[in-house]
Enzyme design. Sequence first.
Site, PDB file in Angstrom:
ATOM      1  N   GLU B  50      14.990  26.152 -50.625  1.00  0.00           N
ATOM      2  CA  GLU B  50      15.836  27.358 -50.504  1.00  0.00           C
ATOM      3  C   GLU B  50      16.855  27.480 -51.634  1.00  0.00           C
ATOM      4  O   GLU B  50      17.272  28.584 -51.982  1.00  0.00           O
ATOM      5  CB  GLU B  50      16.547  27.375 -49.150  1.00  0.00           C
ATOM      6  CG  GLU B  50      15.635  27.671 -47.964  1.00  0.00           C
ATOM      7  CD  GLU B  50      14.963  26.427 -47.396  1.00  0.00           C
ATOM      8  OE1 GLU B  50      15.054  25.337 -48.012  1.00  0.00           O
ATOM      9  OE2 GLU B  50      14.340  26.550 -46.330  1.00  0.00           O
ATOM     10  N   PHE B 112      18.131  23.591 -31.585  1.00  0.00           N
ATOM     11  CA  PHE B 112      17.340  23.081 -32.707  1.00  0.00           C
ATOM     12  C   PHE B 112      17.528  24.001 -33.927  1.00  0.00           C
ATOM     13  O   PHE B 112      17.400  25.212 -33.823  1.00  0.00           O
ATOM     14  CB  PHE B 112      15.861  23.017 -32.309  1.00  0.00           C
ATOM     15  CG  PHE B 112      14.968  22.588 -33.459  1.00  0.00           C
ATOM     16  CD1 PHE B 112      15.080  21.317 -34.018  1.00  0.00           C
ATOM     17  CD2 PHE B 112      14.040  23.469 -33.996  1.00  0.00           C
ATOM     18  CE1 PHE B 112      14.276  20.935 -35.081  1.00  0.00           C
ATOM     19  CE2 PHE B 112      13.233  23.092 -35.064  1.00  0.00           C
ATOM     20  CZ  PHE B 112      13.346  21.830 -35.614  1.00  0.00           C
ATOM     21  N   GLN B 113      17.806  23.421 -35.070  1.00  0.00           N
ATOM     22  CA  GLN B 113      18.033  24.135 -36.332  1.00  0.00           C
ATOM     23  C   GLN B 113      19.163  25.157 -36.214  1.00  0.00           C
ATOM     24  O   GLN B 113      19.102  26.228 -36.809  1.00  0.00           O
ATOM     25  CB  GLN B 113      16.738  24.787 -36.837  1.00  0.00           C
ATOM     26  CG  GLN B 113      15.718  23.735 -37.273  1.00  0.00           C
ATOM     27  CD  GLN B 113      14.594  24.280 -38.134  1.00  0.00           C
ATOM     28  OE1 GLN B 113      14.190  25.425 -37.984  1.00  0.00           O
ATOM     29  NE2 GLN B 113      14.078  23.447 -39.028  1.00  0.00           N
ATOM     30  N   LYS B 162      17.404  35.226 -33.748  1.00  0.00           N
ATOM     31  CA  LYS B 162      15.971  35.477 -33.594  1.00  0.00           C
ATOM     32  C   LYS B 162      15.695  36.599 -32.592  1.00  0.00           C
ATOM     33  O   LYS B 162      14.785  37.408 -32.787  1.00  0.00           O
ATOM     34  CB  LYS B 162      15.258  34.188 -33.151  1.00  0.00           C
ATOM     35  CG  LYS B 162      13.747  34.316 -33.243  1.00  0.00           C
ATOM     36  CD  LYS B 162      13.043  32.989 -33.033  1.00  0.00           C
ATOM     37  CE  LYS B 162      11.531  33.164 -33.199  1.00  0.00           C
ATOM     38  NZ  LYS B 162      10.811  31.909 -32.957  1.00  0.00           N
ATOM     39  N   MET B 479      26.713  15.417 -70.782  1.00  0.00           N
ATOM     40  CA  MET B 479      28.126  15.803 -70.743  1.00  0.00           C
ATOM     41  C   MET B 479      28.962  14.739 -70.038  1.00  0.00           C
ATOM     42  O   MET B 479      30.096  14.466 -70.440  1.00  0.00           O
ATOM     43  CB  MET B 479      28.283  17.162 -70.061  1.00  0.00           C
ATOM     44  CG  MET B 479      29.657  17.774 -70.232  1.00  0.00           C
ATOM     45  SD  MET B 479      30.105  18.025 -71.966  1.00  0.00           S
ATOM     46  CE  MET B 479      29.564  19.709 -72.210  1.00  0.00           C
TER      47      MET B 479
END
Lengths: 163, 578
Positions: B50, B112-113, B162, B479
């Site tokens: 993602e 969940f999630q 959802k 760097m």
Amino acid sequence: MRHIISILIENESGALSRVAGLFSARGYNIESLTVAPTEDPSLSRMTLVTRGSDDIIEQITKQLNKLIDVVKLIDLADSVHIERELMMVKIKTTEHTREEIRGMAAIFRGKIIDVTPTTYVVEMTGPSSKLDAFIAGIDGGTIIEVVRSGPTGISRGEKGLHL
Amino acid sequence: MELNGAQIVIQSLKDEGVEYIFGYPGGAVLHLYDAIFQQDDVKHILVRHEQGATHAADGYARATGKPGVVLVTSGPGATNAVTGIATAYMDSIPMVIISGQVPSPVIGSDAFQEVDMVGITRPCVKHNFLVKDVTKLAETIKKAFYVATTGRPGPVVVDVPKDITDPGIKVPYKYPKKVSIRSYNPAVTGHKGQIKKAVDLLLTAQKPIIYSGGGVVLGEASKELTEFAHTLGFPVTNTLMGLGAYPATDKQFVGMLGMHGTYEANMAMHESDVIIAIGARFDDRVTGKLDEFCPHAQIIHIDVDPASISKTVKVAIPIVGEVKPVLEQMLEIIRENKKKPSKKALENWWNQIEQWRSVKCLEYDRESRLIKPQYVIEQLYEVTKGDAYITSDVGQHQMWAAQYYPFDKPRRWINSGGLGTMGFGLPAAIGVKLAFPDSEVACVTGDASIQMCIQELSTALQYKTPIKIINLNNSYMGMVRQWQEFSYESRYSHSYMDTIPEFVKLAEAYGHVGMRIDKPEEVRPALEEAFAMKDRTVFLDILTDRTENVYPMIEAGKGHHDMTLRVASGTSTDRELA
């Protein structure tokens, strides 16, 4: 310097945490915060007390204005205003101290709103400094608890914070 | 028309004119993905992580000026997107992120999630919404695009539980043409009185300089800036984010300013008496030590965001408004004004600037038998005729790309300036290439940065986005190594990776072309060969001088006039490294 910032904000869930989150994320000081709906149920009025230099207060008001949920705000310290805070103090009492506490409450224009054989609850409103003075004036050992609303304020005269 | 919530989301995106969604499916967005499956108008780009989705959408947005759109699932999908959202936020990039959420009835139950996406993203978005009512869905999406693209742009998250996308619940659909938000009214034009005052100050300046930033790119005001600078004859310096907003090959351009800016740009800032900051925000990498920043200057500041004005540096004349209309307003007043900038003063000022220029602060050792990274960028510039879209990751290679590839057009230089996100370059290049399939797109990166989002090589194959990856491989987080050399007596604590993949094989494993270059004379032919392969992604693993440092440098806590210039030998002072 101490500033009272009064905010009209959308009455939506999460609006309060946007303001609180802004203060913690940017490291601004927040002394007290009160919030309640207004006569228009879609709006809440928030009163926030903060301290900082002029530069910091300028950033605070700009950053608050940048929040999409903030509709309008004023810094009450910029104009003549009235400040009030509500306090309730529960005090342990004995036969000997009851009269003295009643006297003190009367001087500060407080009210006794609950009485038990061993306690009083004193209700008092006023500028925060007056409430501080009352607390300082009674024996600290007798205080069971102090509940303060945090200050709210309104500007004097015709000027007002509205849509 | 009656649609279910999932269809409403996709139809709204279509009505908003969205071309691509960058995303990754998961449980909470399955209804949405089913709606995507049943249409062809909005194209979905399946990334491999993602973070890649957000950077690809971000690259698309930076190159086109249109908002990037991201779709991720709840929980880990949402948290993986946060780095990319913060990246867009710091650089004011318009983006709309639709994140799935667990069904409304179980929100708050540690389902969940489940993660509080609105809470997690609050400090790194311009605004966010949790949709609670399917009948408000279309309007909320419209509001998200409106907020993301107007005023000072930024990312906006729309968190969609959802049950809101339940295919069984249909409601009337109408996508609003316009929305207004009573508490959100960004300024467009500037205050006339302030603009007049600013022009008066500019016309009396003896040592003026224009300091312009990313706001000029975002505000599509390059043309106006160029005209403004040419009308006044003042020198122009750009921030890292502003590169390309003013043509770098123009003689009035004195280079980038700040920590790795040119000697002439930083000295001119330090000595100037009037600075006009245009769409720039006085970032700490630009100002260096605040107490020593431009001690002689009166500052004018144009910015669409009032909170950017006098945040770190107090300015004399603030102008709140969009850069383009404000510059137009200014130009009009300047043209009508009888007073002109003092020719004599400007001549003296330019003479002084030419003296600083003659230091040639960007010179490097061209005789070296090792590949110099600066040389690679110069060759890249020549091979692409200066007309490519260049994305970059973060570190030394980013600074070299900024210093040695003179950008003449806005939106060609695409990098994470504010957040400094390693892993940005590759997915961003994919987003750019999707937007401009006929243009050359190169990702300048390093061996450390590229490994942070390397999985997107797979996305580049699937969607046939032939980009060229210029990997300046010095085996170090360059760097970090440079700072350790300068400030920690060369104690290179964990800035070296003992094992680095064979990038050629890795590129080949992903289905691309890999090339390894380790001699200076091979650089040019390899670049030509790579760019000749029009339909292939080519990974050029270029082994560069490990000791090379980025110069000039203003070390942390120092002022503009206190620059570290390249030492005579031309490379690192640390010979052991070589």
